[in-house]
Design a protein around this motif. Structure first.
Motif, PDB file in Angstrom:
ATOM      1  N   ILE A 606      40.752  46.914  40.479  1.00 38.24           N
ATOM      2  CA  ILE A 606      40.521  46.884  41.778  1.00 38.24           C
ATOM      3  C   ILE A 606      39.688  45.636  42.114  1.00 38.24           C
ATOM      4  N   LYS A 607      38.571  45.188  41.019  1.00 39.90           N
ATOM      5  CA  LYS A 607      38.014  44.062  41.111  1.00 39.90           C
ATOM      6  C   LYS A 607      38.870  42.827  41.323  1.00 39.90           C
ATOM      7  N   LYS A 608      39.763  42.882  40.171  1.00 40.73           N
ATOM      8  CA  LYS A 608      40.698  41.730  40.214  1.00 40.73           C
ATOM      9  C   LYS A 608      41.494  41.308  41.251  1.00 40.73           C
ATOM     10  N   TYR A 609      41.975  42.730  41.974  1.00 39.09           N
ATOM     11  CA  TYR A 609      42.702  42.556  43.242  1.00 39.09           C
ATOM     12  C   TYR A 609      41.843  42.089  44.303  1.00 39.09           C
ATOM     13  N   THR A 610      40.637  42.606  44.779  1.00 41.03           N
ATOM     14  CA  THR A 610      39.823  42.066  45.680  1.00 41.03           C
ATOM     15  C   THR A 610      39.403  40.581  45.528  1.00 41.03           C
ATOM     16  N   THR A 611      39.230  40.299  44.273  1.00 39.06           N
ATOM     17  CA  THR A 611      38.749  38.863  43.874  1.00 39.06           C
ATOM     18  C   THR A 611      39.818  37.877  44.310  1.00 39.06           C
ATOM     19  N   GLU A 612      40.967  38.257  43.852  1.00 43.81           N
ATOM     20  CA  GLU A 612      42.406  37.432  43.988  1.00 43.81           C
ATOM     21  C   GLU A 612      42.553  37.186  45.304  1.00 43.81           C
ATOM     22  N   PHE A 613      42.255  38.293  46.114  1.00 42.43           N
ATOM     23  CA  PHE A 613      42.749  38.247  47.595  1.00 42.43           C
ATOM     24  C   PHE A 613      41.720  37.328  48.352  1.00 42.43           C
ATOM     25  N   LYS A 614      40.441  37.584  47.868  1.00 40.84           N
ATOM     26  CA  LYS A 614      39.351  36.710  48.760  1.00 40.84           C
ATOM     27  C   LYS A 614      39.412  35.345  48.320  1.00 40.84           C
ATOM     28  N   ASP A 615      39.775  35.116  47.233  1.00 38.78           N
ATOM     29  CA  ASP A 615      39.625  33.573  46.758  1.00 38.78           C
ATOM     30  C   ASP A 615      41.023  32.701  46.983  1.00 38.78           C
ATOM     31  N   LYS A 616      41.928  33.680  46.733  1.00 38.07           N
ATOM     32  CA  LYS A 616      43.154  32.768  46.744  1.00 38.07           C
ATOM     33  C   LYS A 616      44.034  33.312  47.923  1.00 38.07           C
ATOM     34  N   GLY A 617      43.762  34.342  48.740  1.00 34.29           N
ATOM     35  CA  GLY A 617      44.644  34.896  49.664  1.00 34.29           C
ATOM     36  C   GLY A 617      45.965  35.646  49.254  1.00 34.29           C
ATOM     37  N   LYS A 618      45.793  36.194  47.656  1.00 31.29           N
ATOM     38  CA  LYS A 618      46.945  36.556  47.249  1.00 31.29           C
ATOM     39  C   LYS A 618      46.909  38.198  46.782  1.00 31.29           C
ATOM     40  N   ARG A 619      47.783  38.761  46.994  1.00 30.12           N
ATOM     41  CA  ARG A 619      48.032  40.189  46.759  1.00 30.12           C
ATOM     42  C   ARG A 619      48.425  40.367  45.493  1.00 30.12           C
ATOM     43  N   ILE A 620      48.260  41.478  44.745  1.00 28.24           N
ATOM     44  CA  ILE A 620      48.486  41.675  43.301  1.00 28.24           C
ATOM     45  C   ILE A 620      49.488  42.936  43.625  1.00 28.24           C
ATOM     46  N   THR A 621      50.740  42.604  43.598  1.00 32.31           N
ATOM     47  CA  THR A 621      51.829  43.711  43.769  1.00 32.31           C
ATOM     48  C   THR A 621      52.783  44.193  42.742  1.00 32.31           C
ATOM     49  N   GLU A 622      52.595  43.331  41.396  1.00 28.09           N
ATOM     50  CA  GLU A 622      53.330  43.668  40.412  1.00 28.09           C
ATOM     51  C   GLU A 622      52.954  44.837  39.569  1.00 28.09           C
ATOM     52  N   ASN A 623      53.721  45.523  38.711  1.00 30.12           N
ATOM     53  CA  ASN A 623      53.469  46.507  37.948  1.00 30.12           C
ATOM     54  C   ASN A 623      52.574  45.748  36.682  1.00 30.12           C
ATOM     55  N   LEU A 624      51.525  46.086  36.791  1.00 38.72           N
ATOM     56  CA  LEU A 624      50.551  45.461  35.634  1.00 38.72           C
ATOM     57  C   LEU A 624      50.849  46.101  34.208  1.00 38.72           C
ATOM     58  N   ASP A 625      51.527  47.127  34.121  1.00 35.86           N
ATOM     59  CA  ASP A 625      51.982  47.689  32.830  1.00 35.86           C
ATOM     60  C   ASP A 625      53.277  47.248  32.225  1.00 35.86           C
ATOM     61  N   PHE A 626      53.726  46.169  33.203  1.00 33.88           N
ATOM     62  CA  PHE A 626      55.273  45.761  32.722  1.00 33.88           C
ATOM     63  C   PHE A 626      54.977  44.159  32.360  1.00 33.88           C
ATOM     64  N   VAL A 627      54.940  43.962  30.985  1.00 35.66           N
ATOM     65  CA  VAL A 627      54.790  42.808  30.390  1.00 35.66           C
ATOM     66  C   VAL A 627      56.332  42.213  29.610  1.00 35.66           C
TER      67      VAL A 627
END
Length: 628
Positions: A606-627
């Protein structure tokens, strides 16, 4: 998979080789190039949203002299009906009642999971929208279970027929007791009555199982469209059935134009005539109501109708007006389809579908959702069913050709409203022509006085917390009610999906960030009419409502969830409602925590998402468990 331009995670290609067939894989590879287009349009969405928030701008109508982006269609031509639309196919001419729900269950065997499809196709609904989006859980590989079950049912596989026969008996035992007659007279014949419809996931979502060859998560819309159509078009064609989709969450005519390009490309790949695939569009976004004729025009021969919903649309208005401190929604219970901006939204939709195209074709208006389920005390059920029928009668009077229900038990309760009238639809009913004035724009964000209460706040928080928990358990559609009503059979559970949690938290965010004032006294908290909704009050109410869920019985809150997904749901709700800026999609925070029951991991994500969106205007929408 390198020669096919896509990467499928783990061993799912083998486990689901009946879904990922050679034909489907070839089509996915053919369609994968649209992934960059989808991503570009989603970036534009966030940029438009950011500019409006920063500059305190309202959404406006297109310049009538401009061309619709991605097309050479002039805006004024679209508004005047100077485009070629679609005739309504025979199996869509009468859609008095459409049901909606997923075709799969979480953590269930095939025989148990596919029962969802049997209930739907035996319900007597004129159409059933099998949901790949808001009502379908996404834990593990549920999206693929959904596709598999639909394919088996449409092909009338022996596994499905065996289940359908059993389900028919169960449905009849219920209906004989409740309705006084058996719902299903000939179960084999009944399976052919209902038009099969599929709702793809919106452009804003990524598929959890496929990446393109550049490593980008494949847009869920591409995966859903391709897999459903490729796996079922031949069987549907043999049965004389239309291929019908619902397209959700479209915000602009430009996005609709991309959908049209994808539909046309898939038709060409499969050797279909352009316009073979028919689509309804769910009007769930404020921006879309400013360009309804433009959206119709760009979807052209694919388009058959609009649907008016409630929860998603309310949320879109709340999100679009997040910058305006004077725009504050009341209790959710007050925002019915006859409330302020909702009334004006519905009116624009019915006027848009009843504007003829260049060949005189009109489009359908499918009304809103009936979330009630006839389960509870005799008094509670009677009261709720009367409200459900009254709501259907209102929509029929207003011009809808039908409506939705969220449970098979509601089909034969609401469908008689249209049966009594007897007309297959209301195509071409006369309404005033659409206009594009400032008064029209103001009406689409019209707030009217209504209660803002502590009871309303408790309901918002309780149901939102429960919904986030259900989502984490794989149930994106769940029967819910506020915790204070657990055990009270006079208050019925309502079928809720993704949008129900989202709008509830959106309203709480509004009340806190804009300083909403209560309209009534509350003896329990000491709040007086005129008091402001504060952070301290929010924290108290959140803890109290959460505590009620921890103490609830297994019927309402699974015991195992109280130490796994429920704490994560609370963490997401806490962050969402107190965040300084409004997070664009509640589902984003839920999606990045699918298949995760560790609170610490959730907090980091959640912290990673909110930071990315605030700093870069980018949503995290991918499956984080799929590498890959």
């Amino acid at each position: 998979m390198s020669n096919l331009n896509i990467i499928i995670r783990d061993n799912l290609q083998t486990e689901y080789n009946d879904v990922y067939t050679p034909e489907a894989l070839a089509a996915l590879s053919h369609m994968a190039h649209f992934n960059n287009d989808v991503k570009d349009l989603m970036t534009k969405r966030i940029q438009r949203r950011s500019e409006r928030q920063k500059n305190k701008q309202r959404i406006t109508f297109y310049d009538p002299e401009s061309s619709i982006p991605r097309t050479n269609i002039k805006v004024q031509d679209a508004r005047d009906g100077r485009f070629e639309g679609s005739e309504i196919p025979a199996d869509l001419q009468r859609q008095w009642i459409q049901g909606t729900g997923p075709a799969a269950k979480p953590n269930a065997s095939l025989e148990s999971s596919i029962r969802n499809v049997a209930y739907a196709l035996l319900s007597g609904a004129d159409g059933w929208m099998f949901d790949g989006e808001d009502a379908l859980g996404q834990i593990d590989s549920m999206s693929l279970d959904n596709q598999r079950n639909l394919k088996l049912a449409i092909r009338k596989d022996p596994v499905f027929l065996k289940v359908a026969e059993q389900v028919a008996g169960e449905m009849n035992r219920w209906s004989e007791g409740f309705l006084g007659y058996p719902m299903v007279k000939d179960w084999k014949q009944q399976l052919d009555f209902t038009t099969k419809i599929f709702r793809c996931r919106g452009l804003h979502l990524d598929d959890r199982h496929i990446r393109d060859f550049d490593g980008l998560a494949l847009a869920a819309s591409i995966a859903d469209l391709t897999l459903y159509v490729v796996n079922n078009y031949q069987e549907l064609n043999k049965a004389g059935s239309s291929i019908v989709l619902y397209l959700p969450k479209i915000q602009t005519a430009e996005e609709a134009a991309l959908w049209n390009e994808m539909l046309t490309a898939l038709e060409a790949h499969l050797g279909m005539t352009e316009g073979t695939i028919k689509v309804y569009l769910l009007v769930e976004q404020l921006e879309a109501t400013h360009m309804l004729m433009e959206i119709r025009a760009v979807l052209g021969r694919h388009f058959v109708g609009y649907n008016t919903g409630r929860w998603d649309y309310i949320n879109s208005v709340s999100d679009a007006m997040a910058w305006d401190k004077t725009f504050i929604n009341p209790n959710i219970e007050s925002i019915t389809m006859t409330y302020g901006y909702m009334r004006n939204y519905e009116d624009r939709v019915r006027r848009a579908v009843n504007t003829p195209d260049i060949n005189g074709n009109f489009a359908l208006w499918q009304g809103g959702m009936e979330p009630n389920i006839p389960v509870g005390s005799a008094e509670g059920v009677s009261s709720s069913m009367q409200k459900a029928v009254a709501g259907a009668e209102r929509e029929q009077r207003e011009g809808a050709s039908g409506k939705w229900v969220a449970h098979w038990k509601m089909v034969n309760i609401v469908r008689p409203v249209w049966e009594k009238v007897g007309e297959p639809n209301q195509l071409g009913r006369k309404f005033p022509a659409l206009t594009y004035t400032q008064e029209d724009a103001d009406g689409l964000i019209l707030i009217e006085p209504a209660p803002i209460t502590i009871r309303g706040a408790r309901n918002l928080l309780s149901v939102a917390l429960q919904y986030g928990n259900a989502f984490g358990q794989g149930m994106q559609a769940a029967a819910l009610k506020a915790a204070d009503y657990f055990g009270n059979d006079d208050i019925l559970y309502l079928m809720e999906d993704m949008a129900t949690g989202e709008i509830r938290l959106s309203i709480v965010w509004e009340w806190l960030s804009k300083g909403a004032k209560f309209t009534e006294d509350d003896s329990e908290t000491g709040v007086k009419a005129g008091d402001t909704f504060t952070r301290e009050l929010l924290e108290r109410l959140m803890e109290e409502e959460y505590s009620k869920l921890l103490k609830a019985g297994n019927k309402d809150v699974y015991e195992a969830s109280k130490t796994t997904t429920l704490p994560i749901s609370k963490e997401i709700a806490d962050i969402y409602v107190v965040n300084e800026y409004k997070i664009p999609w509640f589902i984003d925070l839920l999606n990045i925590n699918l298949n995760n029951s560790d609170l610490e991991i959730a907090q980091n994500r959640i912290k990673k998402y909110t930071t990315e969106f605030k700093d870069k205007g980018k949503r995290i929408t991918e499956n984080l468990d799929f590498v890959p």
